[in-house]
Design a protein around this motif. Sequence first.
Motif, PDB file in Angstrom:
ATOM      1  N   ILE A 113       1.006  -1.247   0.106  1.00 31.10           N
ATOM      2  CA  ILE A 113       0.033  -0.129   0.043  1.00 31.10           C
ATOM      3  C   ILE A 113       0.856   1.284  -0.163  1.00 31.10           C
ATOM      4  CG2 ILE A 113      -1.364   1.367   1.423  1.00 31.10           C
ATOM      5  CD1 ILE A 113      -2.847  -1.097   2.000  1.00 31.10           C
ATOM      6  N   PHE A 114       1.773   1.334   1.018  1.00 30.52           N
ATOM      7  CA  PHE A 114       2.692   2.515   1.067  1.00 30.52           C
ATOM      8  C   PHE A 114       3.675   2.654  -0.278  1.00 30.52           C
ATOM      9  CE2 PHE A 114       1.851   2.404   5.411  1.00 30.52           C
ATOM     10  CZ  PHE A 114       1.453   3.870   5.618  1.00 30.52           C
ATOM     11  N   SER A 115       4.068   1.329  -0.723  1.00 28.34           N
ATOM     12  CA  SER A 115       4.644   1.531  -2.032  1.00 28.34           C
ATOM     13  C   SER A 115       3.999   1.891  -3.045  1.00 28.34           C
ATOM     14  CB  SER A 115       5.207  -0.016  -2.711  1.00 28.34           C
ATOM     15  OG  SER A 115       5.845  -0.554  -1.643  1.00 28.34           O
ATOM     16  N   CYS A 116       2.742   2.065  -3.249  1.00 30.07           N
ATOM     17  CA  CYS A 116       1.362   2.300  -4.298  1.00 30.07           C
ATOM     18  C   CYS A 116       1.768   3.981  -4.066  1.00 30.07           C
ATOM     19  CB  CYS A 116       0.346   1.970  -4.289  1.00 30.07           C
ATOM     20  SG  CYS A 116       0.298   0.082  -5.075  1.00 30.07           S
ATOM     21  N   PHE A 117       1.529   4.433  -2.804  1.00 32.56           N
ATOM     22  CA  PHE A 117       1.514   5.738  -2.712  1.00 32.56           C
ATOM     23  C   PHE A 117       2.763   6.493  -2.969  1.00 32.56           C
ATOM     24  CE2 PHE A 117      -1.606   5.452   1.286  1.00 32.56           C
ATOM     25  CZ  PHE A 117      -2.800   5.392   0.332  1.00 32.56           C
ATOM     26  N   LEU A 118       3.824   5.904  -2.728  1.00 30.41           N
ATOM     27  CA  LEU A 118       5.183   6.553  -2.813  1.00 30.41           C
ATOM     28  C   LEU A 118       5.375   6.681  -4.243  1.00 30.41           C
ATOM     29  CD1 LEU A 118       7.541   5.310  -0.053  1.00 30.41           C
ATOM     30  CD2 LEU A 118       6.860   7.758  -0.436  1.00 30.41           C
ATOM     31  N   LEU A 119       5.020   5.614  -5.067  1.00 32.69           N
ATOM     32  CA  LEU A 119       5.071   5.216  -6.521  1.00 32.69           C
ATOM     33  C   LEU A 119       4.183   6.368  -7.159  1.00 32.69           C
ATOM     34  CD1 LEU A 119       5.125   1.690  -7.387  1.00 32.69           C
ATOM     35  CD2 LEU A 119       6.631   3.336  -8.418  1.00 32.69           C
TER      36      LEU A 119
ATOM     37  N   GLY B 159      -0.744  11.345   5.897  1.00 31.97           N
ATOM     38  CA  GLY B 159      -2.039  11.194   6.605  1.00 31.97           C
ATOM     39  C   GLY B 159      -2.345   9.781   6.850  1.00 31.97           C
ATOM     40  N   PHE B 160      -1.818   9.120   5.794  1.00 33.24           N
ATOM     41  CA  PHE B 160      -1.862   7.462   6.165  1.00 33.24           C
ATOM     42  C   PHE B 160      -0.921   6.888   7.070  1.00 33.24           C
ATOM     43  CE2 PHE B 160      -3.025   3.154   4.373  1.00 33.24           C
ATOM     44  CZ  PHE B 160      -4.319   3.252   4.095  1.00 33.24           C
ATOM     45  N   HIS B 161       0.163   7.729   6.990  1.00 28.90           N
ATOM     46  CA  HIS B 161       1.224   7.175   7.857  1.00 28.90           C
ATOM     47  C   HIS B 161       0.739   7.581   9.384  1.00 28.90           C
ATOM     48  CE1 HIS B 161       5.204   7.754  10.406  1.00 28.90           C
ATOM     49  NE2 HIS B 161       5.219   6.568   9.841  1.00 28.90           N
ATOM     50  N   GLY B 162       0.289   8.674   9.554  1.00 26.85           N
ATOM     51  CA  GLY B 162      -0.054   9.356  10.883  1.00 26.85           C
ATOM     52  C   GLY B 162      -1.430   8.241  11.473  1.00 26.85           C
TER      53      GLY B 162
ATOM     54  N   THR C 256      -1.421   6.346  15.012  1.00 28.55           N
ATOM     55  CA  THR C 256      -2.499   6.362  15.834  1.00 28.55           C
ATOM     56  C   THR C 256      -2.754   5.184  16.191  1.00 28.55           C
ATOM     57  OG1 THR C 256      -2.945   8.550  14.832  1.00 28.55           O
ATOM     58  CG2 THR C 256      -4.682   7.691  16.316  1.00 28.55           C
ATOM     59  N   ILE C 257      -3.354   4.391  15.437  1.00 29.25           N
ATOM     60  CA  ILE C 257      -3.745   3.081  15.701  1.00 29.25           C
ATOM     61  C   ILE C 257      -2.508   2.215  16.351  1.00 29.25           C
ATOM     62  CG2 ILE C 257      -4.233   0.639  14.531  1.00 29.25           C
ATOM     63  CD1 ILE C 257      -5.270   2.227  12.228  1.00 29.25           C
ATOM     64  N   GLY C 258      -1.389   2.487  16.109  1.00 32.67           N
ATOM     65  CA  GLY C 258      -0.322   1.582  16.853  1.00 32.67           C
ATOM     66  C   GLY C 258      -0.196   2.243  18.354  1.00 32.67           C
TER      67      GLY C 258
ATOM     68  N   LEU D 134       9.701   2.130  10.027  1.00 33.68           N
ATOM     69  CA  LEU D 134      10.296   1.764   8.894  1.00 33.68           C
ATOM     70  C   LEU D 134       9.676   2.483   7.763  1.00 33.68           C
ATOM     71  CD1 LEU D 134      12.507  -0.544   7.747  1.00 33.68           C
ATOM     72  CD2 LEU D 134      10.489  -1.892   7.209  1.00 33.68           C
ATOM     73  N   VAL D 135       8.488   2.687   7.734  1.00 33.00           N
ATOM     74  CA  VAL D 135       7.716   3.421   6.540  1.00 33.00           C
ATOM     75  C   VAL D 135       8.241   4.862   6.659  1.00 33.00           C
ATOM     76  CG1 VAL D 135       5.414   4.242   5.889  1.00 33.00           C
ATOM     77  CG2 VAL D 135       5.679   1.900   6.426  1.00 33.00           C
TER      78      VAL D 135
END
Lengths: 240, 133
Positions: free
Chosen positions: A53-59, A173-176, A180-182, A228-229
């Motif tokens: 998912i994060f790869s797709c955002f960064l891509l 936003g997705f990372h934040g 928060t969930i963490g 890591l992200v």
Amino acid sequence: MAETALTNPGESPARAAGWQGIAADWSSDQRAFKNVSWGKAMMWIFLLSDTFIFSCFLLSYMTARMSTTVPWPNPSEVFALNIGGRHIPLILIAIMTFILISSSGTMAMAVNFGYRRDRVRTAILMLVTAAFGATFVGMQAFEWTKLIMEGVRPWENPWGAAQFGSCFFMITGFHGTHVTIGVIFLIAIARKVWRGDFDVERRGFFTSRKGHYEIVEITGLYWHFVDLVWVFIFAFFYLW
Amino acid sequence: MTNLAVHLEAQQPLLQTHVHEAIATGAAHVKGQQHPIKLYLVVWGWLFVLSTCSYLVDYFGLHGYLRWSLILLFMVLKAGLIVAVFMHMAWERLALAYAILLPPVLVLVFVAIMVFESEYTHLIRVLFFAAPT
């Protein structure tokens, strides 16, 4: 673990015919990660899917930035702060990075104390980790507020390519949200550790299963992944 | 079904030895991941140093290939330390390590595809829509 049948290569065990056989082959005693518990294996597989998912955002961010003919805003300037009359580039992001790394350090030690069955130290270190995480989210909220006040929107910004805003809000936003969930996850597990659930093998409210200190390591896996992200976001979005 | 049961019973002794081997080799992991605290502190320190280095790349305003290669170098080192030590991947079974670490590497193929795609889009935009920058 001992009751798990290990696959014996070279022999094909008898199976029922048709769909029953297919279902049996996929469901019974097939185990690839021999000494890894299902909890840890499933957390790793979830993290793998999150990686995509994060790869797709960064891509998509890379594609937007490479294909636009309008100059990209300079992150070094956008995220600079004036502290004590001095203009320091990217300082807020640097502080956030150090906070997240510190939280990873305390988490790693919490896992260690968990396996030594040191209930109090484990819980305290997990709560410290959660506090670092909450601080990180707070600074991110400050950063968002500052940028929105300066006129950054998903469709426009005062400095250059319009895609800057959408990439920024989407990725951070997705990372934040993950952080928060963490934090919630950490507090929930720290409460169980503090109460001694894993020493008296108290059954969980939701699963009715006995918990083990391994859940601290599994929580840790998620938390380190969030760090890591951030390493990749810091490199590609803020520094590039 | 009775046939199946007989077949499995015949395999029992073999299975038992397999299980014992598995327990013997996995003995180090029975109590979970146990490593000295010092290891974590050293890695923590290195992560601070590497983060400072990557921040300094921006602070001193390095440009071009030097900047990009340094950013990537520090990023890969940090990610490697976190996955290997903090997430204990260095001590996990190889089957798990490969299952988790190989798929993300394949994302690089996707990166290559999108680099070609965005350069093509950029070319078309320069030719037909905007003044070149």
